[in-house]
Design a protein around this motif. Structure first.
Motif, mmCIF file in Angstrom:
data_model
loop_
_atom_site.group_PDB
_atom_site.id
_atom_site.type_symbol
_atom_site.label_atom_id
_atom_site.label_comp_id
_atom_site.label_asym_id
_atom_site.label_seq_id
_atom_site.Cartn_x
_atom_site.Cartn_y
_atom_site.Cartn_z
ATOM 1 N N MET A 106 0.823 -1.211 0.000
ATOM 2 C CA MET A 106 0.000 0.000 0.000
ATOM 3 C C MET A 106 0.856 1.259 0.000
ATOM 4 O O MET A 106 0.510 2.258 -0.648
ATOM 5 N N LEU A 107 1.970 1.230 0.720
ATOM 6 C CA LEU A 107 2.861 2.393 0.713
ATOM 7 C C LEU A 107 3.501 2.590 -0.661
ATOM 8 O O LEU A 107 3.886 3.708 -1.029
ATOM 9 N N ASP A 108 3.596 1.502 -1.429
ATOM 10 C CA ASP A 108 4.190 1.570 -2.752
ATOM 11 C C ASP A 108 3.225 2.169 -3.782
ATOM 12 O O ASP A 108 3.634 2.931 -4.664
ATOM 13 N N ILE A 109 1.943 1.818 -3.669
ATOM 14 C CA ILE A 109 0.985 2.236 -4.705
ATOM 15 C C ILE A 109 0.246 3.536 -4.358
ATOM 16 O O ILE A 109 -0.389 4.128 -5.222
ATOM 17 N N ILE A 110 0.308 3.975 -3.083
ATOM 18 C CA ILE A 110 -0.405 5.177 -2.662
ATOM 19 C C ILE A 110 0.597 6.311 -2.449
ATOM 20 O O ILE A 110 1.671 6.085 -1.873
ATOM 21 N N PRO A 111 0.283 7.533 -2.907
ATOM 22 C CA PRO A 111 1.219 8.661 -2.756
ATOM 23 C C PRO A 111 1.647 8.862 -1.305
ATOM 24 O O PRO A 111 0.863 8.643 -0.377
ATOM 25 N N PRO A 112 2.912 9.286 -1.085
ATOM 26 C CA PRO A 112 3.457 9.370 0.277
ATOM 27 C C PRO A 112 2.744 10.356 1.191
ATOM 28 O O PRO A 112 2.821 10.215 2.409
ATOM 29 N N GLN A 113 2.029 11.355 0.624
ATOM 30 C CA GLN A 113 1.324 12.297 1.509
ATOM 31 C C GLN A 113 0.181 11.639 2.272
ATOM 32 O O GLN A 113 -0.344 12.192 3.228
ATOM 33 N N PHE A 114 -0.203 10.442 1.836
ATOM 34 C CA PHE A 114 -1.256 9.691 2.531
ATOM 35 C C PHE A 114 -0.668 8.600 3.431
ATOM 36 O O PHE A 114 -1.390 7.703 3.865
ATOM 37 N N SER A 115 0.602 8.663 3.735
ATOM 38 C CA SER A 115 1.294 7.573 4.435
ATOM 39 C C SER A 115 0.696 7.269 5.803
ATOM 40 O O SER A 115 0.566 6.103 6.194
ATOM 41 N N VAL A 116 0.345 8.299 6.580
ATOM 42 C CA VAL A 116 -0.200 8.055 7.926
ATOM 43 C C VAL A 116 -1.560 7.373 7.820
ATOM 44 O O VAL A 116 -1.868 6.442 8.579
ATOM 45 N N ALA A 117 -2.376 7.825 6.870
ATOM 46 C CA ALA A 117 -3.672 7.174 6.653
ATOM 47 C C ALA A 117 -3.475 5.723 6.228
ATOM 48 O O ALA A 117 -4.229 4.828 6.650
ATOM 49 N N VAL A 118 -2.441 5.480 5.403
ATOM 50 C CA VAL A 118 -2.134 4.112 4.981
ATOM 51 C C VAL A 118 -1.768 3.249 6.185
ATOM 52 O O VAL A 118 -2.204 2.092 6.292
ATOM 53 N N MET A 215 -5.300 16.176 9.401
ATOM 54 C CA MET A 215 -4.077 16.586 10.098
ATOM 55 C C MET A 215 -2.818 16.461 9.239
ATOM 56 O O MET A 215 -1.824 17.135 9.506
ATOM 57 N N THR A 216 -2.866 15.598 8.225
ATOM 58 C CA THR A 216 -1.628 15.305 7.483
ATOM 59 C C THR A 216 -1.587 15.889 6.081
ATOM 60 O O THR A 216 -0.494 16.107 5.550
ATOM 61 N N LEU A 217 -2.737 16.129 5.461
ATOM 62 C CA LEU A 217 -2.720 16.690 4.117
ATOM 63 C C LEU A 217 -2.170 18.113 4.161
ATOM 64 O O LEU A 217 -2.534 18.914 5.009
ATOM 65 N N GLY A 218 -1.278 18.410 3.250
ATOM 66 C CA GLY A 218 -0.666 19.732 3.224
ATOM 67 C C GLY A 218 0.649 19.814 3.965
ATOM 68 O O GLY A 218 1.364 20.815 3.871
ATOM 69 N N VAL A 219 0.981 18.744 4.736
ATOM 70 C CA VAL A 219 2.270 18.722 5.439
ATOM 71 C C VAL A 219 3.376 18.412 4.425
ATOM 72 O O VAL A 219 3.255 17.461 3.645
ATOM 73 N N PRO A 220 4.446 19.194 4.401
ATOM 74 C CA PRO A 220 5.542 18.916 3.450
ATOM 75 C C PRO A 220 6.131 17.526 3.668
ATOM 76 O O PRO A 220 6.405 17.124 4.801
ATOM 77 N N ILE A 221 6.311 16.777 2.584
ATOM 78 C CA ILE A 221 6.801 15.396 2.656
ATOM 79 C C ILE A 221 8.230 15.324 2.131
ATOM 80 O O ILE A 221 8.539 15.834 1.057
ATOM 81 N N ALA A 222 9.092 14.672 2.898
ATOM 82 C CA ALA A 222 10.492 14.522 2.485
ATOM 83 C C ALA A 222 10.657 13.363 1.515
ATOM 84 O O ALA A 222 11.253 13.499 0.451
ATOM 85 N N ASP A 223 10.095 12.188 1.840
ATOM 86 C CA ASP A 223 10.295 10.998 1.013
ATOM 87 C C ASP A 223 9.290 9.930 1.409
ATOM 88 O O ASP A 223 8.642 10.019 2.461
ATOM 89 N N GLY A 224 9.159 8.898 0.584
ATOM 90 C CA GLY A 224 8.285 7.781 0.892
ATOM 91 C C GLY A 224 9.088 6.569 1.342
ATOM 92 O O GLY A 224 10.306 6.622 1.463
ATOM 93 N N VAL A 225 8.390 5.439 1.575
ATOM 94 C CA VAL A 225 9.037 4.207 2.027
ATOM 95 C C VAL A 225 8.712 3.102 1.045
ATOM 96 O O VAL A 225 7.550 2.898 0.678
#
Length: 456
Positions: A106-118, A215-225
């Motif tokens: 899921m972390l691979d197929i979903i954009p990293p800005q949604f990581s906490v929701a994932v 709470m997480t949308l709009g937070v600057p993202i450094a990188d994904g996993v």
């Protein structure tokens, strides 16, 4: 009203004082990590059983053994024990590698800005498939740490999201200790309890997901996993989940899960064929403590019931809660209090089961609703305990990866248990009860007469 005997409740009091007292001493006085879980709970229950055996000298010890034997030999207790063991064999067979596969997929197929929701959604799925909140937290928390480190999201929020999702599945899974204990203790079908619970848990999960996204949308993202994953290992869990939902017998479902899991783990080379039986045995052995707790609690409760202890407790509850809705809240508060004292939601449910069953008869509450209330309130309380296994395991997993975090940083961000509590209270006090289905459990005749005086 039948008069009870308050002194018959002494064994429960002895257990709570010893377990809670020693737990506080170990955890906070002696600073022993996981202090509550270093206490041999089986030994404490044996002490409580000894106290029960010394009570009521009108009965001989042989008579007390007969009473205990009837309690232990009850169909619901025997079924509960067999399901515990079968679930243990299943978990031992399939292992837990699939949890990481789901997360990384899921972390691979979903954009990293949604990581906490994932993380929340993955924890929901993994826990409902595996039937263990602690196991889910153990596996997914390191991924949560990686997400927080790589992306810049708050670590307490990531960990809290994992814990919330883990409790979602613990509350609903067909192979969860809490579900097995609640359903067998109340004599209801797992599929009926699931449907009752799902109406409460799904709205809480959706609201939690909205809060996390806000709470997480709009937070600057450094990188994904990213990492490798193997989704074929999910098949046994899906068989158990789908089979349970459609109402296939739980033993057949677990057998299909074990067979499919054994074929997959051997075929993929993740487990050698020679190690498979040993893994099954380890899985069953992992259920030893839970099984022995069920046996000892049933023996203690049989004696307490014989001595009039449950009658006294029920009389006290009836004096506080007059209506059916109040009775449901009383059940919830009862199991929550047990959970605070034991820091173990399965033990809390096993201890509350016989009292709740009598309350259900008195207040005219269906068995599926009773099982749902017990499981839901215990899960809410367990997730919020600073000294609960879930919290301690999450903190320990972070510490092993060099990330210091405290329970009081996580608790304010545990949106799911707070939403679940709000949801269950809405269903108790606001949502009108539906008319009974033809297959609903109808309380005994005397309970139906009794509830006319209790109102709604």
């Amino acid at each position: 009203m039948e008069k009870g005997n308050v002194r018959a409740l002494l064994p429960i009091g002895v257990f709570l004082v010893l377990y809670l007292g020693l737990g506080i001493l170990f955890e906070y006085g002696m600073q022993i990590p996981m202090g509550f879980y270093n206490i041999p709970i089986v030994v404490i229950f044996l002490v409580a059983l000894l106290v029960a055996c010394f009570q009521n000298r009108k009965l001989s010890f042989d008579d007390k053994l007969v009473i205990m034997g009837r309690g232990i030999g009850d169909k619901t207790i025997v079924t509960m024990i067999l399901i515990f063991l079968a679930a243990g064999v299943f978990v031992g067979t399939v292992g837990r590698n699939s949890a990481e596969s789901v997360a990384f997929f899921m972390l691979d197929i979903i954009p990293p800005q949604f990581s906490v929701a994932v993380l929340f959604v993955v924890s929901c799925f993994v826990s409902i498939s595996m039937g263990t909140s602690v196991g889910t937290i153990t596996l997914i928390t390191p991924i949560a740490v990686a997400v927080a480190t790589a992306s810049g999201f708050s670590l307490p929020l990531c960990v809290a999201s994992v814990m919330g999702g883990a409790m979602f599945g613990d509350n609903l899974s067909f192979i969860s200790d809490t579900t097995i204990a609640a359903c067998q203790g109340q004599g209801c079908q797992m599929k009926d309890k699931f449907r009752e619970n799902f109406k409460i848990a799904l709205p809480a999960a959706l609201v939690t997901l909205v809060i996390i996204l806000a709470m997480t949308l709009g937070v600057p993202i450094a990188d994904g996993v990213t990492n490798d994953y193997q989704l074929i290992e999910l098949v046994p869990y899906l068989i158990v989940l789908i089979g349970g939902i459609v109402g296939v017998n739980v033993f057949i479902v677990l057998l299909l899960g074990v067979v499919s899991g054994a074929i997959i783990v051997v075929a993929t080379g993740s487990v050698a064929a020679t190690d498979l039986l040993a893994n099954m045995g380890s899985g069953a052995a992992g259920m030893f403590e839970t099984t022995m707790v069920a046996v000892l609690v049933s023996a203690i409760c049989a004696l307490i019931r014989e001595y009039g202890g449950f009658t006294a407790l029920l009389n006290g509850i009836q004096s506080l809660f007059k209506s059916r809705k109040g009775g449901q809240l009383g059940m919830g508060l009862l199991v929550a209090a047990m959970d605070v004292a034991t820091a173990n939601n399965t033990v809390a449910i096993v201890m509350a089961n016989p009292i709740a069953r009598q309350m259900a008869e008195t207040y005219g509450i269906t068995r599926r609703k009773t099982a749902s209330i017990l499981d839901t309130f215990s899960c809410v309380m367990q997730c919020l305990l600073p000294y609960g296994a879930q919290m301690l395991v999450a903190i320990s997993a972070c510490a092993e990866l060099g990330q210091a975090i405290s329970a009081f940083q996580i608790i304010p961000l545990l949106f799911y248990p707070f939403c679940l509590l709000a949801s269950v209270l809405v269903f108790i006090f606001i949502v009108p009860p539906k008319s009974r289905r033809p297959d609903d459990e109808v309380p005994p005749t005397d309970a139906i007469h009794a509830k006319s005086a209790l109102g709604d």
